[in-house]
Design a protein around this motif. Structure first.
Motif, PDB file in Angstrom:
ATOM      1  N   MET A 102      -2.013  -6.781  -1.102  1.00  0.00           N
ATOM      2  CA  MET A 102      -2.900  -7.363  -0.088  1.00  0.00           C
ATOM      3  C   MET A 102      -2.453  -6.929   1.302  1.00  0.00           C
ATOM      4  N   ASP A 103      -3.417  -6.843   2.230  1.00  0.00           N
ATOM      5  CA  ASP A 103      -3.036  -6.536   3.608  1.00  0.00           C
ATOM      6  C   ASP A 103      -2.499  -7.787   4.296  1.00  0.00           C
ATOM      7  N   ASP A 104      -1.920  -7.610   5.470  1.00  0.00           N
ATOM      8  CA  ASP A 104      -1.279  -8.718   6.180  1.00  0.00           C
ATOM      9  C   ASP A 104      -2.254  -9.844   6.495  1.00  0.00           C
ATOM     10  N   ALA A 105      -3.472  -9.479   6.844  1.00  0.00           N
ATOM     11  CA  ALA A 105      -4.456 -10.504   7.203  1.00  0.00           C
ATOM     12  C   ALA A 105      -4.755 -11.410   6.015  1.00  0.00           C
ATOM     13  N   GLU A 106      -4.877 -10.828   4.832  1.00  0.00           N
ATOM     14  CA  GLU A 106      -5.169 -11.630   3.638  1.00  0.00           C
ATOM     15  C   GLU A 106      -3.980 -12.503   3.268  1.00  0.00           C
ATOM     16  N   ASP A 139       7.110  -1.068  -5.151  1.00  0.00           N
ATOM     17  CA  ASP A 139       7.934  -0.683  -4.009  1.00  0.00           C
ATOM     18  C   ASP A 139       8.853  -1.862  -3.693  1.00  0.00           C
ATOM     19  N   ALA A 140      10.147  -1.714  -3.967  1.00  0.00           N
ATOM     20  CA  ALA A 140      11.080  -2.828  -3.814  1.00  0.00           C
ATOM     21  C   ALA A 140      11.141  -3.327  -2.373  1.00  0.00           C
ATOM     22  N   GLY A 141      11.117  -2.397  -1.416  1.00  0.00           N
ATOM     23  CA  GLY A 141      11.168  -2.803  -0.015  1.00  0.00           C
ATOM     24  C   GLY A 141       9.953  -3.596   0.401  1.00  0.00           C
ATOM     25  N   LYS A 142       8.785  -3.157  -0.029  1.00  0.00           N
ATOM     26  CA  LYS A 142       7.542  -3.848   0.314  1.00  0.00           C
ATOM     27  C   LYS A 142       7.493  -5.226  -0.328  1.00  0.00           C
TER      28      LYS A 142
END
Length: 448
Positions: A102-106, A139-142
């Motif tokens: 999901m994007d930051d806004a969601e 992606d572990a960092g994400k």
């Protein structure tokens, strides 16, 4: 409970001290056997006997705690198939899904909904408890960044959702102290996730491919020392999931099948793309044995009914849901506002307060503690008569709020008006309507 009342009695100190709340040790043993008492109530039981009794009295479905501190939630611990037999112990946790796809806004919007969709009812706060954080990016960092964001911006208990032990390990670097639920152990990753769970002392969810596979996995985990588990049979259709829930509960309670004696997790988000259908699925498993229910998102129009349903299903049927005794202000009250009184049976309170709001006349509602009984039942039991009402009105503090001395009592206890005039000689006792629906018209006439 594995032991009978007589077997339990043999392990008790037999002092008949009465400090447990019942007069004899035999009576206490019978209460323990029936699940109506706690072993901790006996101050003199020996450590050896306590160990034996605690093991024997452990619920057939193990209670599991997810989270830490004020944010923890307890699921499982159930002892009956049907609510009328005793009660259901721990309400299922409701989880909102948040993914690193999901994007930051969601993500922000979902965290905001989790925070704001909370309701006050019968003096209780109704709210969801969990955030299921899913790793879809690999992606572990994400994933780690998302877990950090959720833990810093909400008080949710956490479910970490990934079958990759490396992703779970990365997330645990920032939330291990929160004691998240690790979802999920499978037959392919059992060794790696088990090691993580033991190292960080976190509960695990076990995802299987059917009941037989589930028994095999939980047995291996038990042998490795993992005790705190939540189980998922792997079914994703409503019918099969429902059948699995009933089979698991019956096997644990009736057959004493220990490998299935754990709370379950329901992924309602994977069972429908329709939010309304998903809410219906969640409702089915609130009633039928879900320990945790993961939903794709929260919306007020579906979440609120689920929270109210959960509250009602998990209320002790032998103890009516009651409103806290006190003075309730309905609207912008002042010194001239009418004063009504009723019992603290929650349904009565909501009907009466709702009709008072509908009248649009600001009023005070005095709620008298009647042990959760309705007006007529409390009156018949001697808990809502002139003497008890009079004492309550004198002590509750309503005289500091108003300058008049007029009290409106329920029409069903009109017979108490004479006695109340003696108990409250400075007050004018007025008999209100019998039915809540007539309250608006009555208050409008009163105000006029």
């Amino acid at each position: 409970m594995a032991l009978t009342g007589i077997e339990i009695f043999k392990l008790l100190p037999k002092t008949n001290c009465g400090e447990c709340g019942v007069p004899t040790c035999l009576a206490f043993a019978m209460s323990l056997a029936a699940g109506k008492a706690e072993l901790s109530a006996c101050p003199y039981v020996s450590d050896e006997a306590k160990s034996k009794l605690e093991e024997a009295s452990a619920p057939p479905i193990r209670p599991v705690v997810i989270g830490s501190g004020e944010n923890k939630i307890k699921v499982g611990g159930e002892t009956v198939l049907f609510r009328h037999e005793k009660r259901f112990e721990n309400p299922p946790g409701l989880a909102i899904l948040i993914s690193d796809a999901m994007d930051d806004a969601e993500v922000d919007a979902r965290l905001e909904r989790f925070k704001n969709l909370q309701y006050e009812r019968v003096g209780l706060k109704l709210r969801p408890e969990l955030a299921a954080i899913k790793c879809e990016s690999n992606d572990a960092g994400k994933y780690k960044a998302l877990v950090t964001k959720v833990t810093q911006n909400s008080d949710a208990a956490i479910i970490l959702m990934s079958e990759d032990a490396a992703m779970l390990a990365a997330a645990l670097e920032v939330c291990a102290e929160n004691k998240p639920l690790l979802y999920a152990v499978t037959k392919d990753n059992i060794d790696a996730v088990t090691a993580l769970a033991k190292e960080k002392a976190c509960p695990v969810a076990v995802k299987a491919d059917g009941i037989d596979d589930l028994i095999e996995l939980t047995t291996k985990l038990e042998q490795s020392g993992i005790k705190d588990m939540v189980i998922d049979s792997g079914a994703r259709s409503l019918r099969q999931t429902f059948e699995d829930q009933v089979m698991i509960r019956r096997a644990a309670l009736q057959k004493k099948l220990r490998p299935l004696g754990y709370p379950t997790i329901i992924l309602a988000n994977e069972m429908s793309d329709d939010p309304l259908k998903e809410a219906m699925i969640a409702a089915a498993f609130i009633a039928k044995y879900g320990g945790i229910i993961v939903m794709s998102d929260f919306q007020g129009e579906t979440l609120f009914p689920l929270l109210v349903m959960r509250m009602n299903v998990f209320t002790d049927p032998q103890r009516p849901l009651a409103t806290t005794e006190g003075i309730y202000k309905i609207g912008n009250t002042n010194q001239d506002s009418p004063v009504l009184i009723t019992s603290n049976f929650s349904l009565t309170y909501f009907i009466v307060s709702g009709e008072m709001e509908n009248s649009r006349i600001p009023s005070y509602l005095l709620v008298k503690d009647t042990e959760g009984l309705s007006v007529m039942t409390a009156w018949a039991a001697g808990k809502f008569g002139a003497d008890t009402i009079g004492t309550f009105v004198k002590k509750c503090g309503i005289t500091d709020e108003i300058k008049h001395r007029k009290l409106i009592i329920p029409g069903y206890i009109a017979i108490e008006s004479g006695g109340l005039e003696e108990e409250l000689p400075d007050w004018q006792i007025m008999v209100g309507p019998r039915e809540g629906a007539h309250i608006p018209a009555y208050l409008k006439a009163f105000k006029a």
